[in-house]
Design a protein around this motif. Structure first.
Motif, PDB file in Angstrom:
ATOM      1  N   THR A  25       0.862  -1.026   0.151  1.00 16.84           N
ATOM      2  CA  THR A  25      -0.102  -0.148  -0.077  1.00 16.84           C
ATOM      3  C   THR A  25       0.833   1.255  -0.001  1.00 16.84           C
ATOM      4  OG1 THR A  25      -1.876  -1.304   1.045  1.00 16.84           O
ATOM      5  CG2 THR A  25      -1.880   1.319   1.392  1.00 16.84           C
ATOM      6  N   LYS A  52      -5.568   4.142   5.067  1.00 15.32           N
ATOM      7  CA  LYS A  52      -5.374   5.419   4.602  1.00 15.32           C
ATOM      8  C   LYS A  52      -4.129   5.928   5.142  1.00 15.32           C
ATOM      9  CE  LYS A  52      -8.975   6.431   6.792  1.00 15.32           C
ATOM     10  NZ  LYS A  52      -9.426   5.147   7.339  1.00 15.32           N
ATOM     11  N   HIS A  54      -1.390   4.381   5.734  1.00  9.88           N
ATOM     12  CA  HIS A  54      -0.299   3.615   4.742  1.00  9.88           C
ATOM     13  C   HIS A  54      -0.088   4.300   3.574  1.00  9.88           C
ATOM     14  CE1 HIS A  54       0.308   1.143   8.092  1.00  9.88           C
ATOM     15  NE2 HIS A  54       1.356   0.554   7.499  1.00  9.88           N
TER      16      HIS A  54
HETATM   17  P1  ADP Z   1      -6.346   4.145   8.477  1.00 11.96           P
HETATM   18  O1  ADP Z   1      -5.617   5.056   8.463  1.00 11.96           O
HETATM   19  O2  ADP Z   1      -7.207   3.637   7.263  1.00 11.96           O
HETATM   20  O3  ADP Z   1      -6.992   3.851   9.550  1.00 11.96           O
HETATM   21  P2  ADP Z   1      -3.670   2.481   8.705  1.00 11.96           P
HETATM   22  O4  ADP Z   1      -3.164   2.831   7.159  1.00 11.96           O
HETATM   23  O5  ADP Z   1      -3.581   3.616   9.738  1.00 11.96           O
HETATM   24  O6  ADP Z   1      -5.328   2.733   8.324  1.00 11.96           O
HETATM   25  O7  ADP Z   1      -3.593   1.134   9.043  1.00 11.96           O
HETATM   26  C1  ADP Z   1      -3.951  -0.097   8.482  1.00 11.96           C
HETATM   27  C2  ADP Z   1      -3.623  -1.248   9.295  1.00 11.96           C
HETATM   28  O8  ADP Z   1      -3.911  -2.583   8.512  1.00 11.96           O
HETATM   29  C3  ADP Z   1      -2.472  -1.200   9.705  1.00 11.96           C
HETATM   30  O9  ADP Z   1      -2.322  -1.869  11.050  1.00 11.96           O
HETATM   31  C4  ADP Z   1      -1.650  -2.287   8.610  1.00 11.96           C
HETATM   32  O10 ADP Z   1      -0.618  -2.816   9.256  1.00 11.96           O
HETATM   33  C5  ADP Z   1      -2.872  -3.204   8.487  1.00 11.96           C
HETATM   34  N1  ADP Z   1      -2.768  -4.027   6.999  1.00 11.96           N
HETATM   35  C6  ADP Z   1      -2.948  -5.123   6.745  1.00 11.96           C
HETATM   36  N2  ADP Z   1      -2.817  -5.304   5.204  1.00 11.96           N
HETATM   37  C7  ADP Z   1      -2.854  -4.157   4.759  1.00 11.96           C
HETATM   38  C8  ADP Z   1      -2.534  -3.701   3.560  1.00 11.96           C
HETATM   39  N3  ADP Z   1      -2.651  -4.477   2.399  1.00 11.96           N
HETATM   40  N4  ADP Z   1      -2.652  -2.295   3.345  1.00 11.96           N
HETATM   41  C9  ADP Z   1      -2.409  -1.334   4.408  1.00 11.96           C
HETATM   42  N5  ADP Z   1      -2.476  -1.646   5.522  1.00 11.96           N
HETATM   43  C10 ADP Z   1      -2.805  -3.028   5.982  1.00 11.96           C
END
Ligand code: ADP
Ligand code: MG
Length: 156
Positions: A25, A52, A54
């Motif tokens: 991501t 988001k 990430h």
């Molecule tokens: P948001 O900002 O949408 O709440 P984050 O990017 O903070 O999301 O967190 C995404 C979570 O999901 C993290 O804990 C990450 O390790 C996990 N995750 C698992 N698979 C993925 C993926 N394919 N892409 C992004 N995050 C992932």
């Protein structure tokens, strides 16, 4: 500072996309950086954990910022990176009334010369410029995420 080296692509070529790890991501975010231009507003829809932040880490890396520096500015609301063009990362999860954002001068970021990336844009829908680019992130399973362009008025 690193310079991003991705060939400029347009959004239609990038999406829909599916990633199978957090790092993937981030890489997708770097590609998105290559498609962004000064003045763009990128609205990132999706539940908690959809990826988001990430994606923003990757966009930031595309502009030469260490992704480790990028966290959701849930408490500060806005994080500004001194890139060229400047990058503004907004997370408006905690906002209840857009009047709060108006008082903070968020309109100047949205209509300025930088690039604005917004988490939880549904909280400030009425403030988003009409030219905003909207992406929806969704969980496919524990490690897969789908990222697609949202087209307004598609009758969804
Ligand atoms: P948001 O900002 O949408 O709440 P984050 O990017 O903070 O999301 O967190 C995404 C979570 O999901 C993290 O804990 C990450 O390790 C996990 N995750 C698992 N698979 C993925 C993926 N394919 N892409 C992004 N995050 C992932
Ligand atoms: Mg986040």
């Amino acid at each position: 500072m690193l310079q991003y080296h991705f060939v400029t692509m347009n959004f239609d070529e990038l999406f829909p996309a599916e990633t199978n790890s957090p790092d993937a991501t981030v890489v997708l975010g770097e590609h998105i950086a290559g498609a962004l231009e000064r003045g763009d507003v990128l609205a990132l829809y999706g539940d908690l954990g959809a990826g988001k932040t990430h994606l923003v880490k990757g966009i930031a890396r595309g502009f030469g910022v260490d992704p480790e520096e990028v966290t959701s500015p849930t408490f500060t609301l806005i994080q500004e990176y001194a890139t060229d063009p400047p990058l503004y990362h907004l997370d408006v999860y905690r906002i209840e009334h857009t009047a709060e954002l108006e008082r903070m001068g968020v309109d100047e970021y949205l209509h300025g010369n930088g690039i604005c990336v917004v988490e939880w844009p549904e909280r400030m829908e009425d403030m988003l410029p009409t030219h905003s680019i909207r992406l929806r992130l969704s969980h496919v399973d524990s490690v897969r995420r789908r990222v697609e362009l949202v087209t307004i008025g598609s009758g969804e």
